[in-house]
Design a protein around this motif. Structure first.
Motif, short mmCIF file in Angstrom:
data_model
loop_
_atom_site.label_atom_id
_atom_site.label_comp_id
_atom_site.label_asym_id
_atom_site.label_seq_id
_atom_site.Cartn_x
_atom_site.Cartn_y
_atom_site.Cartn_z
N ALA A 55 7.40 2.17 3.67
CA ALA A 55 7.30 3.40 4.45
C ALA A 55 6.86 4.57 3.58
CB ALA A 55 8.64 3.70 5.12
N GLY A 56 7.36 4.61 2.34
CA GLY A 56 6.97 5.68 1.42
C GLY A 56 5.49 5.63 1.09
N LEU A 57 4.99 4.44 0.81
CA LEU A 57 3.56 4.30 0.53
C LEU A 57 2.73 4.71 1.73
CD1 LEU A 57 3.26 0.92 -1.43
CD2 LEU A 57 3.45 3.24 -2.34
N ASP A 58 3.17 4.32 2.90
CA ASP A 58 2.45 4.68 4.12
C ASP A 58 2.41 6.19 4.31
OD1 ASP A 58 1.08 3.90 6.57
OD2 ASP A 58 2.88 4.60 7.60
N ALA A 59 3.54 6.85 4.07
CA ALA A 59 3.59 8.31 4.21
C ALA A 59 2.70 9.01 3.19
CB ALA A 59 5.04 8.79 4.06
N MET A 60 2.68 8.50 1.97
CA MET A 60 1.89 9.13 0.90
C MET A 60 0.39 8.86 1.05
SD MET A 60 4.26 8.75 -2.51
CE MET A 60 4.87 7.10 -2.21
N ALA A 61 0.02 7.73 1.64
CA ALA A 61 -1.39 7.35 1.72
C ALA A 61 -2.26 8.41 2.37
CB ALA A 61 -1.53 6.02 2.46
N GLY A 62 -1.74 9.08 3.39
CA GLY A 62 -2.53 10.11 4.06
C GLY A 62 -2.49 11.46 3.36
N ALA A 63 -1.70 11.57 2.29
CA ALA A 63 -1.53 12.86 1.62
C ALA A 63 -2.09 12.89 0.20
CB ALA A 63 -0.03 13.22 1.59
#
Length: 110
Positions: free
Chosen positions: A73-81
């Motif tokens: 979930a953390g990687l997913d959240a960071m991917a767009g940022a």
């Protein structure tokens, strides 16, 4: 101990909210039994750059972290940022956390 340093470059529109973006990931990782520390810092030279210093007790603790739902979930959240692929250093070192720096200690006030 597994020591990891990761440098993230956030997109300009995400830089000021980066710590909020990773707050759930940070909390969950710090609660892992094998986590020794998980600390974010913001660059004093570039406000878009964040550095994560993290350590895990051993390879098994590091593997459990990477296999966790909050890691995904953390990687997913960071991917767009992120503005670029993060840079990482991942090494095994002796010890179980921070040690005292032998070359420097606080002075007593006169």
């Amino acid at each position: 101990m597994i020591f990891i340093a990761v440098r993230f470059t956030a997109r300009p529109e995400a830089a000021d909210s980066w710590l909020e973006l990773v707050a759930d990931f940070t909390r969950a990782t710090r609660a892992e039994p094998g986590n020794l520390f998980f600390d974010w810092s913001r660059s004093v030279d570039d406000p878009h750059v964040y550095v994560l210093l993290e350590a895990f007790a051993d390879a098994e603790a590091g593997a459990a972290h990477v296999a966790s739902d909050h890691f995904a979930a953390g990687l997913d959240a960071m991917a767009g940022a992120i503005a670029a692929t993060p840079e990482i250093i991942n090494v095994e070192v002796p010890g179980q956390g921070w040690g005292a720096m032998a070359e420097l200690a606080p002075r007593s006030n006169p």
